[in-house]
Structure formats: C-alpha cells, structure tokens
Design a protein around this motif. Sequence first.
Motif, PDB file in Angstrom:
ATOM      1  N   TRP A  51      35.259  32.905  36.568  1.00 50.80           N
ATOM      2  CA  TRP A  51      35.991  32.052  35.637  1.00 50.80           C
ATOM      3  C   TRP A  51      35.624  30.600  35.918  1.00 50.80           C
ATOM      4  O   TRP A  51      35.678  30.138  37.059  1.00 50.80           O
ATOM      5  CB  TRP A  51      37.503  32.231  35.802  1.00 50.80           C
ATOM      6  CG  TRP A  51      37.997  33.561  35.332  1.00 50.80           C
ATOM      7  CD1 TRP A  51      38.282  34.652  36.090  1.00 50.80           C
ATOM      8  CD2 TRP A  51      38.257  33.942  33.982  1.00 50.80           C
ATOM      9  NE1 TRP A  51      38.704  35.696  35.326  1.00 50.80           N
ATOM     10  CE2 TRP A  51      38.706  35.289  34.003  1.00 50.80           C
ATOM     11  CE3 TRP A  51      38.168  33.290  32.749  1.00 50.80           C
ATOM     12  CZ2 TRP A  51      39.046  35.993  32.863  1.00 50.80           C
ATOM     13  CZ3 TRP A  51      38.513  33.976  31.604  1.00 50.80           C
ATOM     14  CH2 TRP A  51      38.943  35.310  31.655  1.00 50.80           C
ATOM     15  N   GLU A  52      35.203  29.897  34.889  1.00 46.97           N
ATOM     16  CA  GLU A  52      34.943  28.464  35.005  1.00 46.97           C
ATOM     17  C   GLU A  52      36.246  27.727  34.699  1.00 46.97           C
ATOM     18  O   GLU A  52      36.827  27.868  33.622  1.00 46.97           O
ATOM     19  CB  GLU A  52      33.844  28.043  34.031  1.00 46.97           C
ATOM     20  CG  GLU A  52      33.481  26.573  34.110  1.00 46.97           C
ATOM     21  CD  GLU A  52      32.382  26.227  33.124  1.00 46.97           C
ATOM     22  OE1 GLU A  52      32.588  25.290  32.315  1.00 46.97           O
ATOM     23  OE2 GLU A  52      31.333  26.901  33.149  1.00 46.97           O
ATOM     24  N   LEU A  53      36.721  26.940  35.668  1.00 42.09           N
ATOM     25  CA  LEU A  53      38.015  26.275  35.556  1.00 42.09           C
ATOM     26  C   LEU A  53      37.822  24.871  35.014  1.00 42.09           C
ATOM     27  O   LEU A  53      37.252  24.004  35.679  1.00 42.09           O
ATOM     28  CB  LEU A  53      38.698  26.227  36.928  1.00 42.09           C
ATOM     29  CG  LEU A  53      38.787  27.582  37.660  1.00 42.09           C
ATOM     30  CD1 LEU A  53      39.443  27.415  39.015  1.00 42.09           C
ATOM     31  CD2 LEU A  53      39.536  28.601  36.820  1.00 42.09           C
ATOM     32  N   GLY A  54      38.277  24.641  33.778  1.00 40.98           N
ATOM     33  CA  GLY A  54      38.141  23.332  33.157  1.00 40.98           C
ATOM     34  C   GLY A  54      39.174  22.356  33.664  1.00 40.98           C
ATOM     35  O   GLY A  54      40.187  22.729  34.263  1.00 40.98           O
ATOM     36  N   THR A 109      41.361  20.732  32.090  1.00 42.61           N
ATOM     37  CA  THR A 109      42.652  20.847  31.402  1.00 42.61           C
ATOM     38  C   THR A 109      43.330  22.181  31.682  1.00 42.61           C
ATOM     39  O   THR A 109      44.327  22.512  31.052  1.00 42.61           O
ATOM     40  CB  THR A 109      42.441  20.697  29.886  1.00 42.61           C
ATOM     41  OG1 THR A 109      41.579  21.745  29.423  1.00 42.61           O
ATOM     42  CG2 THR A 109      41.833  19.342  29.560  1.00 42.61           C
ATOM     43  N   GLY A 110      42.765  22.952  32.589  1.00 41.10           N
ATOM     44  CA  GLY A 110      43.337  24.246  32.901  1.00 41.10           C
ATOM     45  C   GLY A 110      42.746  25.389  32.097  1.00 41.10           C
ATOM     46  O   GLY A 110      43.084  26.552  32.313  1.00 41.10           O
ATOM     47  N   LYS A 111      41.840  25.096  31.145  1.00 38.93           N
ATOM     48  CA  LYS A 111      41.208  26.132  30.333  1.00 38.93           C
ATOM     49  C   LYS A 111      40.221  26.925  31.185  1.00 38.93           C
ATOM     50  O   LYS A 111      39.454  26.352  31.947  1.00 38.93           O
ATOM     51  CB  LYS A 111      40.488  25.503  29.143  1.00 38.93           C
ATOM     52  CG  LYS A 111      39.842  26.502  28.198  1.00 38.93           C
ATOM     53  CD  LYS A 111      39.181  25.787  27.038  1.00 38.93           C
ATOM     54  CE  LYS A 111      38.539  26.790  26.084  1.00 38.93           C
ATOM     55  NZ  LYS A 111      37.873  26.097  24.949  1.00 38.93           N
ATOM     56  N   GLN A 112      40.233  28.248  31.053  1.00 41.00           N
ATOM     57  CA  GLN A 112      39.337  29.113  31.811  1.00 41.00           C
ATOM     58  C   GLN A 112      38.317  29.759  30.880  1.00 41.00           C
ATOM     59  O   GLN A 112      38.685  30.335  29.854  1.00 41.00           O
ATOM     60  CB  GLN A 112      40.142  30.201  32.546  1.00 41.00           C
ATOM     61  CG  GLN A 112      41.082  29.659  33.600  1.00 41.00           C
ATOM     62  CD  GLN A 112      41.732  30.757  34.409  1.00 41.00           C
ATOM     63  OE1 GLN A 112      41.534  31.939  34.138  1.00 41.00           O
ATOM     64  NE2 GLN A 112      42.504  30.391  35.412  1.00 41.00           N
ATOM     65  N   LEU A 113      37.044  29.645  31.226  1.00 34.63           N
ATOM     66  CA  LEU A 113      35.950  30.225  30.443  1.00 34.63           C
ATOM     67  C   LEU A 113      35.210  31.227  31.318  1.00 34.63           C
ATOM     68  O   LEU A 113      34.860  30.917  32.460  1.00 34.63           O
ATOM     69  CB  LEU A 113      34.992  29.123  29.975  1.00 34.63           C
ATOM     70  CG  LEU A 113      35.632  27.986  29.165  1.00 34.63           C
ATOM     71  CD1 LEU A 113      34.615  26.889  28.904  1.00 34.63           C
ATOM     72  CD2 LEU A 113      36.196  28.514  27.864  1.00 34.63           C
ATOM     73  N   LEU A 114      34.977  32.428  30.789  1.00 35.01           N
ATOM     74  CA  LEU A 114      34.337  33.481  31.563  1.00 35.01           C
ATOM     75  C   LEU A 114      32.817  33.368  31.475  1.00 35.01           C
ATOM     76  O   LEU A 114      32.259  33.259  30.384  1.00 35.01           O
ATOM     77  CB  LEU A 114      34.789  34.856  31.074  1.00 35.01           C
ATOM     78  CG  LEU A 114      34.400  36.054  31.962  1.00 35.01           C
ATOM     79  CD1 LEU A 114      35.058  35.930  33.336  1.00 35.01           C
ATOM     80  CD2 LEU A 114      34.791  37.365  31.293  1.00 35.01           C
ATOM     81  N   ARG A 115      32.171  33.388  32.620  1.00 43.56           N
ATOM     82  CA  ARG A 115      30.704  33.325  32.694  1.00 43.56           C
ATOM     83  C   ARG A 115      30.168  34.562  33.419  1.00 43.56           C
ATOM     84  O   ARG A 115      30.876  35.208  34.198  1.00 43.56           O
ATOM     85  CB  ARG A 115      30.249  32.070  33.458  1.00 43.56           C
ATOM     86  CG  ARG A 115      30.858  30.770  32.994  1.00 43.56           C
ATOM     87  CD  ARG A 115      30.488  30.437  31.577  1.00 43.56           C
ATOM     88  NE  ARG A 115      30.869  29.079  31.231  1.00 43.56           N
ATOM     89  CZ  ARG A 115      30.988  28.635  29.984  1.00 43.56           C
ATOM     90  NH1 ARG A 115      30.756  29.463  28.971  1.00 43.56           N
ATOM     91  NH2 ARG A 115      31.325  27.392  29.751  1.00 43.56           N
ATOM     92  N   SER A 116      28.887  34.836  33.165  1.00 48.25           N
ATOM     93  CA  SER A 116      28.167  35.888  33.877  1.00 48.25           C
ATOM     94  C   SER A 116      27.074  35.244  34.713  1.00 48.25           C
ATOM     95  O   SER A 116      26.473  34.242  34.295  1.00 48.25           O
ATOM     96  CB  SER A 116      27.556  36.872  32.878  1.00 48.25           C
ATOM     97  OG  SER A 116      26.701  37.788  33.535  1.00 48.25           O
TER      98      SER A 116
END
Length: 472
Positions: free
Chosen positions: A359-362, A364-371
């Motif tokens: 999980w990439e932690l932005g 602002t608290g937004k989480q984006l899933l990466r491989s």
Amino acid sequence: MAKIAPTVFIPLSYKVRGTDSSFFVDDFKVAETLASFNKKITTMTGYMLLVLVRPGLPYVVIDSTANDKIKTLVAKRYDVNLKALDLTHFHTDPDLIDNYALPLFIPAVMLVVLDIIVDCVHDLAALYLSDNKLHSLHDLSVLSIKLPKLKVLRIGRNRIQDLQQLDCLESLPLEDLMLNGNPLRDKYQDHNAYIRDVKKRFPKLLKLDGVELSPPIKPDVSEPLQMPTINENYSCPEEGRSFVHQFLAAYYQLYDNNNREQLARAYLDNSMLSLTSTYVQDQSSENTSEFVKHVTESLNFLSVKDDSRGQKSSYHGKRDIIACLSKLPKTQHVPNSFVTNLKVFTPQVILMSLTGLFWELGPTGKQLLRSFSRDLVIVPHGQGHCIMNEELSVTCATDNQTEVGLRTSGPAEMLPSTTRVTVAASRQVELIDDGMKQRMVDGLAAQTGMNMQWAQKFFMKATGIFSKRYIC
C-alpha cells in the motif's frame, strides 16, 4: 473428327443456331488444336469450315431444371456404404454436358452443389473433388460447419497454387487428404517439409496423397496424468527458506519505517540499484492512479532516449541507493502476498526474486495499492549479508491483485518484533577482490552444475560487478 485424332475432348453446353454451332472445352491444348484446323476442313457442301476459338466461361443460369439435374447426379454418385460422394470431373458428367455447363470452379455452382449435399447427405465422411479445375478453396470454408464429420477430402489434379489456401479447411478433422497434381506440390523439393506443413494444418492426418503417414505419438498411460502441485514459494535448497524469511522480515521492517536511512546497513558501498515503473497492459494514467514519484526515479527504456539519462537513473553505491529509496512514497507491504524464488543459495552468493503487493500511503491518508517485483544478489559480508545488486520494478495493481490486497484486514508485521536478522555493520567496505569473485563463481558453478565459463558469464550479467553501465 478424324482430322484431329487422337485428340479427345468433350463439347460442353453444345448448342446449334442455324448453320452455326458452339460449345466449350476445358482444356487449353484442345482449344489450340481445334484452332489450328480453321479453314482446313471441307464440309459436305463444299465450304471450308470456320473454327473460331476465343477464351471465355459459360454463362451459368441454375434454374429449376439444372437444380434437379444436380440432385440426380449427387444421388447417383453417392456411396451409401462408404458415406462417400465422388464429384470427380463433375462438369463432364453425361447428365450435364448436353445443355448445361456447370463447372465447380465457378463459385455460384459450387455453393449450390454444397447446399444440395447438405440437404441430401447429413453424415458425409468422404468428398472427392479432383479434376475440377479448382483454383480457389475459399468456397469450401463452409465444410467445417456444414459437414463436420468429413474425414476424407480429395482435391488432387486441380489448380491450387499455395498450401496457405488450405487454411480455410483447418477446422476439419481430416484423416485422408489428396493434393497431388496441384501446382503447390511442385514448390516443395523436400518431401518431409511438405508433409510437416500439411500436418501443421491437419494434425489428425493419417494418409496424404495415398501414402500412409506415421501415426501421432500418444502417451501410453492408463490413467489421466496428474500435474504436480504448484508451490508459490521455491527455495533451493530448503535450508535457505529460513534465511529468506528472516532477511525479508528485517528489510521490510526498516523499509516501511519512516526513516529508510537505516537500510544503509543492508547494502555494500559499491552496490547497484535500477528502478523501473510502468503501466501494465490496459492500464494508463487515465484509468489508474498515477505513481509519479516512482516514474520520476525510474529507468524505463521506453522513455529513456539517451545514454546519459540511463546512467543517471541507475544508482551506484549505498548513498545514492538510500537517497533514491528515501524519495519514494511511504509504504506498507502486504506480507501474505509475497512470492519468493530462491534460485541460488551458496556460502558465496545468493540469488533471489520476490514479488508482492504494498500500500502506498499518501500524505492525505489515501492508500493506493501497488505491485512490485525485486531481484536481489546477496553476498556475505562481515557477520551477516548485504545486497550487492538489486532490480526493483513497480506497477499499479491489477483487479485480481486488488482483491488480494483488500482481503488483508490491516497492516501486519512480517515477524514478531523480537525477530532480527544480522546485517553487515555500516563501516566502509572495500571493493570485492578478484579472489572473492572467483570463489563466488566457483560456488555458483557447484550449485547449478554450470561449467566455469557459463557460470562466470551468468555471474557477470547478474551482479554487474564487471560493468560500469546500468543494468538491463
């Protein structure tokens, strides 16, 4: 007619209009012979016979009478016992030559004949179409749909130029095929190559041009084969599994920490890193969240146009590597998504691959899933081990990978906090000398069974020790 003997021909669609008569012949040499007798034959009335020859095709009109004649001919030539229909020399059949010229090489005639065959014969197994002047097989493409049980096809002595024309028949389960007498056969000097190209299209073929072929090789088993169980994680040898578990636990405890400078202890002073980030197929910045920070530090040969940029995008030495990793966004890796492949595990060198999700932690608290995927070359140093060479690739997660990530309830530790792995102290490291290099190559050769030459080539390519250029 005695004048042109021994030439034999059949006048097709013979018609008489007053003192003139007209007909067609299907042989060019016969037409030339007839033309040579122009004004050389005296009729019973004392006039010279005019023989005018010109190229042309018969005007075909398939009316109800012609349709009935075709049905009668099909019924006459069908062998019920063999389930075979012989349409060889179709247009020269005595039932058709008087007032009808119906050659099968005319598409309209072929389509009508095929429709009649389908209506009259439901389980046709063999079809003979030799000696019909066929120059195209396109009209026969419907056979796989209309005659799916057809196993024998004879189309010899036609005008088929290329084997590619048979591609429209590949769906047929043919076991017996006759092609001899076609121009395509003359293009093959190697008979084995001819057989091989035909069998690529018809793998069930048992007879070609009347000659039996070797039957296809089938496994002699009485029970269905059971495929071995797939292991997501592979370790060679098994004792390396414990090392991998501990090393990755310690590494990602530091990597997911706010301060990645502590990772300096895991790299040699002369280590190398290359980072690649790109969108996978069907992804783009329009339909997936962008990962600009990864792309900025990435070495992507689709976007790197000059050599100097490529050298700047590969990182040499622990200081540059830690600086690069520190610029990347904060992360939380998903341990249960990890798949490891320990390729080589010797006292001198360890080669390992790792794939997984994070999980990439932005901010602002937004989480984006990466491989991600990582290829690591690890060597012993001091009281522990250090990374000598690393290739890191990052992409946006696919839909399936997102499902795996969402099943994770929350941040999880790699191992209990008491678990640690010994890494080399952060003292100044000297370059690996030639003796150490040779011992590493010897270990690689002993572990993999390679000869020394290939072991050294593989080692040079995998580690990048001997190259100053960035890693591909």
